[in-house]
Design an enzyme around this catalytic site. Sequence first.
Site, PDB file in Angstrom:
ATOM      1  N   ASP A   1      23.519  84.636  14.959  1.00 33.92           N
ATOM      2  CA  ASP A   1      24.710  83.955  14.486  1.00 33.92           C
ATOM      3  C   ASP A   1      24.540  82.442  14.599  1.00 33.92           C
ATOM      4  O   ASP A   1      24.079  81.931  15.629  1.00 33.92           O
ATOM      5  CB  ASP A   1      25.911  84.413  15.331  1.00 33.92           C
TER       6      ASP A   1
ATOM      7  N   GLU B   1      21.168  83.437  10.569  1.00 33.85           N
ATOM      8  CA  GLU B   1      22.255  82.891   9.768  1.00 33.85           C
ATOM      9  C   GLU B   1      21.987  81.392   9.743  1.00 33.85           C
ATOM     10  O   GLU B   1      22.249  80.699  10.731  1.00 33.85           O
ATOM     11  CB  GLU B   1      23.619  83.182  10.397  1.00 33.85           C
TER      12      GLU B   1
END
Length: 750
Positions: A360, A396
């Site tokens: 993330d 990401e």
Amino acid sequence: MNEPVVSQASAAPKRRVWPGHAYPLGSSYDGAGTNFAIFSDVAEKVELCLIDEDGKEERINLEEVDAHIWHAYLPAVAPGQRYGYRVHGPYDPANGKRCDPNKLLVDPYARAFTGEFDGHPSLFSYDITNPDDPNARNTEDSLDHTMKSVVVNPFFDWGSDRAPKTPYHETVIYEAHVKGMTMTHPDVPEELRGTYAGLAHPAIIGYLKDLGVTAIELMPVHQFLQDDRLRDLGLRNYWGYNTFGFFAPQHDYAATKTAGGAVSEFKGMVRAFHEAGIEVILDVVYNHTAEGNHLGPTIAFRGIDNEAYYRLVDGDKRHYMDYTGTGNSLNVRDPHPLQMIMDSLRYWVTEMHVDGFRFDLASTLARELHDVDKLATFFDLVQQDPVVSQVKLIAEPWDVGEGGYQVGNFPPLWTEWNGKYRDTVRDFWRGEPATLGEFASRITGSSDLYANNGRRPTASINFVTAHDGFTLNDLVSYNEKHNEANGEGNRDGESHNRSWNCGVEGPTEDPEILELRARQRRNFLTTLLLSQGTPMIAHGDEIARTQGGNNNVYCQDNEIAWVDWELLEKNSDLHEFTRRLIRIRANHPVFRRRRFLAGGPLGEDVRDRDIAWLTPSGRPMTQDDWGFHMAKSVMVYLNGQAIGEPDSRGQRVEDDSWLIIFNAHYEEIDFSLPSAQFGQSWKLIVDTDEATGYPADPVTLDAEATLTVPGRATMLLRQVGLPLYSNDAEQPAKEETVDTADDYADKGIG
């Protein structure tokens, strides 16, 4: 062993305490006792606190310190033991120091947790009624209001467990939520819904196996915190991007309620997926912790060593650098947080047997200084690590800080969520001008992003939807977000969704709009699953799951966000359509090449071309065609005979050749199939104008025949008559008897 040191805890009986070892960090049970080790550079004294089932505390002073690691070994301390730490040292927030022995701290390396943070003021080191007064301290003890770390049993019978190790070009990822996937499934026993055991139930694994996915990517399962703000609103943190326990599976997702039982249940889930040949990838959140900004609670890192664990503002160490929008950023410039991340990754691979990670806001991990540095220490550590470097690593590739959008800039070992693929494909199908050229690049693996540093098309994790944003159904049903249920006045969530409601906002009974929305869903799935790269499907998109236009369900632990399994019967055509496309991809390597496509000069003999781009008239595209900003239609020729890539046994791979026709224009267009040098005849295989995707009339068309493609539709044709080159003798057509859905499956085309 060395002579034991006697605990000095005044109210507790004498306990044997041996020096133990500084490594590994955390609590480690060896069958006879438990070693405890915790890092703190700033600490002046550290107490290990053993908590019994009645909540009573026994404090043990850790006398041994090696290289800032405080440690001890306690014979007879067994799995299930609850514990925490009290760290004594300076409390000087203005200079970045926040030690507070009044707060019982959880172990950052704990393998399991129990209890809950209840939001009590004692969790905060300052007076929450007077946060601006640096002298207003809260000296209440947090023992009765915080979570407890738990010693776990590391032993587990893995049997003959083996990682599937599916190569990227054969991978189809299914992003899912442990709770959301199972809470309404009728075949999962009620007591298992929302749990690891529920996700491992044959009904779920069988469904995914039948669908054809090869990897399940789980939204955060590291232990996370429930936010006080959401609790006050009667909501809960559903997504889980609020980690504080990077070694522990979220205990709320365990069907078993024994302390530490989540560990063995998680392992059992992984083993079950592996038995089905499905990899398990974890969405991990190493960019920040759940303690938030300077007004957050003191539950772990802040009280252990604030300056080491967090990026602090230069010249104002009371405040935290925030590249994540959550209040803090982990300090990857310090070796100890870096060690924690690497230790965590290795633990989940070696002890929990997971197969990869999706990071993330991964750009935050690259921020050694202010700017993102793709050669930051973290990536060097991953590159040389013999364990972590061998699993799937998905970034990401952005954060919320300046310069944080780094799509295409991660090192060669990494793959990336391709946000440009998502945006371009959405724009193409909603009719935005000047997207055709970029659309062509995105569906062929984004060589402009990934070919310059030795990566392959599979470095592009292609997706149209994910947990963050609209579902596929809502993408074609709403122009605007509808997040009122989140309690933030509809201000949260992305406002620019590149969505199109097809004429009416939200639910409608208009049959024309419903048909168009269904066709658009099929167009998106066809584009995604036939693109070069690694496709990812968001859970429930294959059955048209809706969130009612909410594009930010991070706090909706309810039917808004859960998969509604009644849709499987209602939208069985879409489910079967998705399943068939995945089978076509699996059976035909031309759609999942390991290398980038080569087109060659315009007008060249097509036999050596991997790909050719053709206008609706059937001629090769020119630069003027690409430059026409209103162009929304194209025909793509994929040469199966020119793949030339060895398979896992070193054999040359060959396939059928194909035509994909994309018409994003709102009106039907007559396409002329290309000349016989591309193929003498073609069979229509997929037609997104049909509810099932099976052509109503599976015709065979000769070269240069006319095929009418409806507005906003995709068609896939397979070559059944071999190419006829200008200097070759006439060649016979392939024998072709495909007429029914069963015949399609038997022929290996879905």
